[in-house]
Design a protein around this motif. Structure first.
Motif, mmCIF file in Angstrom:
data_model
loop_
_atom_site.group_PDB
_atom_site.id
_atom_site.type_symbol
_atom_site.label_atom_id
_atom_site.label_comp_id
_atom_site.label_asym_id
_atom_site.label_seq_id
_atom_site.Cartn_x
_atom_site.Cartn_y
_atom_site.Cartn_z
ATOM 1 N N MET B 69 0.834 -1.195 0.000
ATOM 2 C CA MET B 69 0.000 0.000 0.000
ATOM 3 C C MET B 69 0.878 1.257 0.000
ATOM 4 N N GLY B 70 2.009 1.194 0.706
ATOM 5 C CA GLY B 70 2.907 2.355 0.718
ATOM 6 C C GLY B 70 2.469 3.448 1.670
ATOM 7 N N LEU B 71 1.879 3.048 2.794
ATOM 8 C CA LEU B 71 1.470 3.986 3.845
ATOM 9 C C LEU B 71 0.578 5.141 3.372
ATOM 10 N N PRO B 72 -0.488 4.839 2.631
ATOM 11 C CA PRO B 72 -1.442 5.905 2.292
ATOM 12 C C PRO B 72 -2.101 6.385 3.576
ATOM 13 N N ASN B 73 -2.309 7.669 3.691
ATOM 14 C CA ASN B 73 -3.000 8.182 4.889
ATOM 15 C C ASN B 73 -3.336 9.655 4.684
ATOM 16 N N PRO B 74 -4.361 10.117 5.404
ATOM 17 C CA PRO B 74 -4.817 11.509 5.191
ATOM 18 C C PRO B 74 -3.968 12.554 5.907
ATOM 19 N N GLY B 75 -2.948 12.117 6.665
ATOM 20 C CA GLY B 75 -2.136 13.070 7.426
ATOM 21 C C GLY B 75 -2.714 13.290 8.806
ATOM 22 N N ILE B 76 -1.844 13.621 9.742
ATOM 23 C CA ILE B 76 -2.263 13.692 11.153
ATOM 24 C C ILE B 76 -3.281 14.801 11.408
ATOM 25 N N ASP B 77 -3.228 15.906 10.663
ATOM 26 C CA ASP B 77 -4.177 16.999 10.921
ATOM 27 C C ASP B 77 -5.615 16.544 10.679
ATOM 28 N N LEU B 78 -5.846 15.977 9.481
ATOM 29 C CA LEU B 78 -7.209 15.558 9.128
ATOM 30 C C LEU B 78 -7.664 14.335 9.913
ATOM 31 N N PHE B 79 -6.697 13.527 10.381
ATOM 32 C CA PHE B 79 -7.094 12.285 11.037
ATOM 33 C C PHE B 79 -7.820 12.552 12.356
ATOM 34 N N GLY B 80 -7.693 13.750 12.880
ATOM 35 C CA GLY B 80 -8.400 14.095 14.112
ATOM 36 C C GLY B 80 -9.902 13.884 14.004
ATOM 37 N N GLU B 81 -10.455 14.185 12.806
ATOM 38 C CA GLU B 81 -11.907 14.018 12.619
ATOM 39 C C GLU B 81 -12.316 12.554 12.732
ATOM 40 N N GLU B 82 -11.455 11.669 12.195
ATOM 41 C CA GLU B 82 -11.772 10.233 12.250
ATOM 42 C C GLU B 82 -11.655 9.721 13.688
ATOM 43 N N MET B 83 -10.623 10.191 14.387
ATOM 44 C CA MET B 83 -10.414 9.763 15.776
ATOM 45 C C MET B 83 -11.582 10.192 16.656
ATOM 46 N N GLU B 84 -12.073 11.392 16.412
ATOM 47 C CA GLU B 84 -13.166 11.911 17.225
ATOM 48 C C GLU B 84 -14.374 10.968 17.188
ATOM 49 N N ILE B 85 -14.649 10.434 15.983
ATOM 50 C CA ILE B 85 -15.772 9.495 15.843
ATOM 51 C C ILE B 85 -15.449 8.162 16.523
ATOM 52 N N ALA B 86 -14.212 7.688 16.336
ATOM 53 C CA ALA B 86 -13.853 6.340 16.788
ATOM 54 C C ALA B 86 -13.683 6.241 18.307
ATOM 55 N N VAL B 87 -13.022 7.223 18.931
ATOM 56 C CA VAL B 87 -12.715 7.087 20.360
ATOM 57 C C VAL B 87 -13.978 7.089 21.234
ATOM 58 N N ARG B 88 -15.061 7.610 20.704
ATOM 59 C CA ARG B 88 -16.314 7.572 21.454
ATOM 60 C C ARG B 88 -16.830 6.145 21.599
ATOM 61 N N LYS B 89 -16.396 5.271 20.659
ATOM 62 C CA LYS B 89 -16.909 3.894 20.616
ATOM 63 C C LYS B 89 -16.068 2.903 21.407
ATOM 64 N N GLY B 90 -14.811 3.235 21.692
ATOM 65 C CA GLY B 90 -13.972 2.269 22.395
ATOM 66 C C GLY B 90 -12.510 2.637 22.317
ATOM 67 N N LYS B 91 -11.659 1.637 22.561
ATOM 68 C CA LYS B 91 -10.222 1.903 22.651
ATOM 69 C C LYS B 91 -9.564 1.940 21.275
ATOM 70 N N ILE B 92 -8.869 3.028 21.017
ATOM 71 C CA ILE B 92 -8.172 3.195 19.745
ATOM 72 C C ILE B 92 -6.685 3.389 20.019
ATOM 73 N N VAL B 93 -5.878 2.547 19.382
ATOM 74 C CA VAL B 93 -4.426 2.670 19.477
ATOM 75 C C VAL B 93 -3.968 3.431 18.241
ATOM 76 N N GLY B 94 -3.263 4.521 18.426
ATOM 77 C CA GLY B 94 -2.850 5.341 17.290
ATOM 78 C C GLY B 94 -1.533 4.863 16.711
ATOM 79 N N SER B 95 -1.577 4.384 15.456
ATOM 80 C CA SER B 95 -0.333 3.954 14.804
ATOM 81 C C SER B 95 0.254 5.125 14.024
#
Lengths: 254, 299
Positions: B69-95
Motif C-alpha cells: 500500500m505504501g502507507l497511504p493516509n490523510p495526514g495527522i491533521d485531518l485524522f483528528g476528525e476520524e479519531m473523534e468518531i472512533a474514540v467515542r466507541k472504544g479503545k483506539i491505538v494510534g499507529s
C-alpha cells in the motif's frame, strides 16, 4: 483468485467504449467485479458485463489506464483477480426494472440476462448508448433516454423511470451508473415505495475487503457492496455527496 | 475471562484490529469495535497526506496476501476528525510512522491529544522508502525513536517490530532500554510476486509484505524469541484467523493479539468467533485467564 486470461473477443460498443471477452472458469454472479491489470497501467476495478464461463469487461476510455486497455487485441493477456463483492440479489417472478447509466449499463447486463428484466439505458447522446442490442436479446422492453433527445426519451434515466413505473408495477429496481443518477433512483424509489439495489463505485486498492480505502460510511464498496440495497444507501450520509480520495481524505463527490 | 492487560492498558477482549485494516476512517473503526474487537489500531498516520503507491498494491498468494500500500493516509491533521468518531466507541491505538525521532515524537503527541489509549510506532512496514522497517532494523535509531515518543506522551508507547532482521532480540532490547511499554510483533514479511506471463513484478512498488496464514509460524517464533530476550508485554500479530492461532501466540508469550488478513477471509465477525472459541478452549483446559496462558509454552 488471480489469473491470466487471453482476450477472445474485442467488440466496439461505441466511439469510446469496448468490450473484451475472456474465458475464466471462476464462478461469478451478476453485479460482481474484477480487478484488471496489464503492465504499464494502474490496476482498476471493472464490473463484469458477462458472468458465464466466458466473461467480459466493458471499458470506457476515460483516462490513461482505460486507454491502455483499449489497445488489447485478440490473444493478448490480461490479469484479472476476483471476482469480488456482493452482486445483485435477483428473484425470478418479481417484476424488475434495470437501469444503466452510461458505462454503468454494462454492469446490469448479466442481471438482465438472468431474469429478463425491463431495461432503461440512459446516455448523454445517441452516440453514447451502449449494449441496447444485447439488452433487446434478453428483454422485451428496452427503453432509451438521452440528455439531448437524439434518441428515445429526451431527459435523464430517472425521469424515464418515473414514467415507466407509473405505467407498470415493479417489485424491484436495479441500477448502476453515475452517482448522481443513483441518488436520483434512490429518491424516486423511496417516493414511489419501490425496493431498489444500487451498484456503487469508490477508489479501490485491495478490492478484497482489507484496506478499507473504498468505504462509504464504514461500508466497504468492494466487500459489503458494490451492490447495496436502497435501505442501506439511505443510511449513508456520504452517498451522493462525499467520497474518499487515495489518501483517505473526505472530499466532494465527483 | 478474556480480559487482559498490555502493561497498564486494560482490554476487555484480547483481540485487536491490526494496523492497516479497516481503520482509515472513524466509521470503519467504530464498526470493528462493534464486531467484537477489544481495540482498533489505526492505519499508520504520518505528518502529511499521502496517496501511497499506485495500484497494483495487493494480491492473493497461496497462504495469504502480498501488499504494498505504501502507507497511504490523510495526514495527522485531518485524522483528528476520524479519531473523534472512533474514540467515542472504544479503545483506539494510534499507529504512526515517521522518518526520525522528532517526527515520531510529534505524531505520538498528536495521537494522544486525539484520545488514543496507546501509541503504536510503525518500525516495520517493509514497503515504504525511508520509513517503517528502514528505520526499525537499527537498534540505536529504534532506541532514540522510542525514547522520543515516550518523552512526548503519557499513554503507553508500543513498538511494532519487523521479522525481516536477524537481530530481533537486539531491537527488542533497544525498545526496552528506551522505556517502551510493549512490543508488537510481527509486521509483514518482505515479499515479491512476479507475473510469468508478463515477465514483470506485479506490484507497482515491486516489493511488498506477505501476511496471512503463511506468516503465522514465523510470528509465533518471533514472539517466543522476544519473550526470551526482554521482559516487556508482547502483542502477537501475524496470520491469526482462529482461536488456535491466537492461543499459539499467547503461549509463546503474548498477552494480547491482533488480527488483519483474516478480516478479508473470514469477515468482520472473525473476532466474535475467536473470542467464543478461545473461551471454550480455556474452560476445557483449565486456564482461568489470558495471563494464566501467557508464555505457557516456555519452560
Amino acid at each position: 483468485m488471480s489469473d491470466f486470461v487471453k482476450i477472445l473477443g474485442a467488440t466496439r460498443e461505441s466511439h469510446d467504449t469496448m468490450t473484451f471477452e475472456f474465458r475464466w472458469d471462476e464462478k461469478a454472479s451478476p453485479g460482481q467485479f474484477v480487478m484488471v491489470w496489464v503492465p504499464g497501467m494502474e490496476e482498476v476495478p471493472m464490473s463484469l458485463s458477462r458472468t458465464n464461463r466466458i466473461k467480459s469487461i466493458t471499458v470506457k476510455a476515460i483516462g490513461d489506464d482505460t486507454r491502455r486497455l483499449h489497445e488489447l487485441r485478440l490473444g493478448d493477456s490480461l490479469r484479472v483477480r476476483g471476482p469480488y463483492g456482493r452482486g445483485f440479489s435477483l428473484k425470478k417472478g418479481v417484476e424488475t426494472l434495470a437501469i444503466g447509466g452510461g458505462a454503468g449499463t454494462a454492469a446490469i447486463m448479466p442481471a438482465v440476462k438472468e431474469i429478463g428484466a425491463d431495461v432503461i439505458i440512459g446516455a448523454r447522446t445517441e452516440a453514447d448508448v451502449i449494449m441496447d442490442d444485447l439488452a433487446s436479446k434478453y428483454s422485451k422492453n428496452v427503453w432509451i433516454s438521452t440528455d439531448d433527445g437524439s434518441r428515445g426519451f429526451r431527459g435523464n434515466a430517472v425521469q424515464l423511470m418515473r414514467e415507466k413505473a407509473a405505467e407498470k408495477s415493479y417489485g424491484m429496481v436495479l441500477a448502476c451508473g453515475p452517482e448522481v443518477m443513483l441518488r436520483g433512483v434512490l429518491g424516486a424509489c423511496s417516493e414511489l415505495g419501490l425496493d431498489c439495489q444500487l451498484s456503487m463505485e469508490r477508489h479501490m486498492k485491495c478490492g478484497a475487503g482489507l484496506c478499507g480505502c473504498c468505504v462509504i460510511d464504514g461500508q466497504r464498496v468492494c466487500k459489503d457492496g458494490p451492490v447495496f440495497t436502497g435501505e442501506q444507501a439511505a443510511r449513508m450520509p456520504e452517498f451522493g455527496s462525499k467520497r474518499r480520495d487515495e489518501a483517505g481524505r473526505l472530499v466532494g463527490a465527483r | 475471562m478474556l480480559e487482559t492487560f498490555v502493561g497498564r492498558l486494560a482490554l476487555d477482549r484480547p483481540g485487536m484490529v491490526a494496523s492497516g485494516i479497516m481503520d482509515e476512517t472513524g466509521a470503519s473503526m467504530a464498526r470493528m469495535l462493534d464486531s467484537g474487537a477489544g481495540a482498533v489500531v489505526t492505519k499508520s498516520i504520518g505528518l502529511a497526506p499521502s496517496p501511497g503507491h499506485r495500484n497494483p498494491t495487493f494480491t492473493e498468494v497461496k497462504g495469504g496476501f502480498v501488499n504494498a500500500m505504501g502507507l497511504p493516509n490523510p495526514g495527522i491533521d485531518l485524522f483528528g476528525e476520524e479519531m473523534e468518531i472512533a474514540v467515542r466507541k472504544g479503545k483506539i491505538v494510534g499507529s504512526v510512522f515517521g522518518k526520525d525521532p522528532a517526527e515520531f515524537s510529534e505524531l505520538a503527541g498528536r495521537m494522544e491529544d486525539y484520545g488514543a489509549c496507546a501509541v503504536e510506532l510503525n518500525l516495520s512496514c517493509p514497503h515504504a522508502k525511508g520509513y517503517g522497517m528502514e528505520v526499525g532494523v537499527d537498534p540505536a535509531l529504534v532506541k532514540s525513536i522510542v525514547a522520543a515518543a515516550k518523552s512526548s506522551v503519557s499513554v503507553p508507547v508500543w513498538a511494532k517490530l519487523t521479522p525481516n532482521t536477524h537481530i530481533l532480540g537486539e531491537i527488542a532490547s533497544a525498545v526496552s532500554d528506551a522505556g517502551g511499554d510493549a512490543i508488537v510483533a510481527i509486521n509483514t514479511l518482505k515479499a515479491m510476486v512476479i507475473s510469468p506471463e508478463f515477465a514483470a513484478p506485479f506490484l507497482s512498488n515491486r516489493f511488498g509484505g506477505l501476511s496471512g496464514p503463511a506468516v503465522r509460524s514465523v510470528g509465533v517464533r518471533a514472539v517466543y524469541d522476544i519473550r526470551s530476550a526482554v521482559d516487556l508485554p508482547i502483542v502477537g500479530v501475524g496470520g491469526i484467523s482462529d482461536w488456535r492461532d491466537a492461543a499459539q501466540y499467547i503461549m509463546a508469550g503474548a498477552c494480547a493479539f491482533q488480527v488483519g488478513s483474516a478480516i478479508a477471509s473470514k469477515g468482520v465477525n472473525v473476532f466474535e468467533a475467536i473470542n467464543r472459541d478461545l473461551e471454550d478452549f480455556m474452560r476445557s483446559f483449565g486456564y482461568s485467564s489470558i495471563r494464566d496462558m501467557e508464555g505457557a509454552a516456555h519452560e
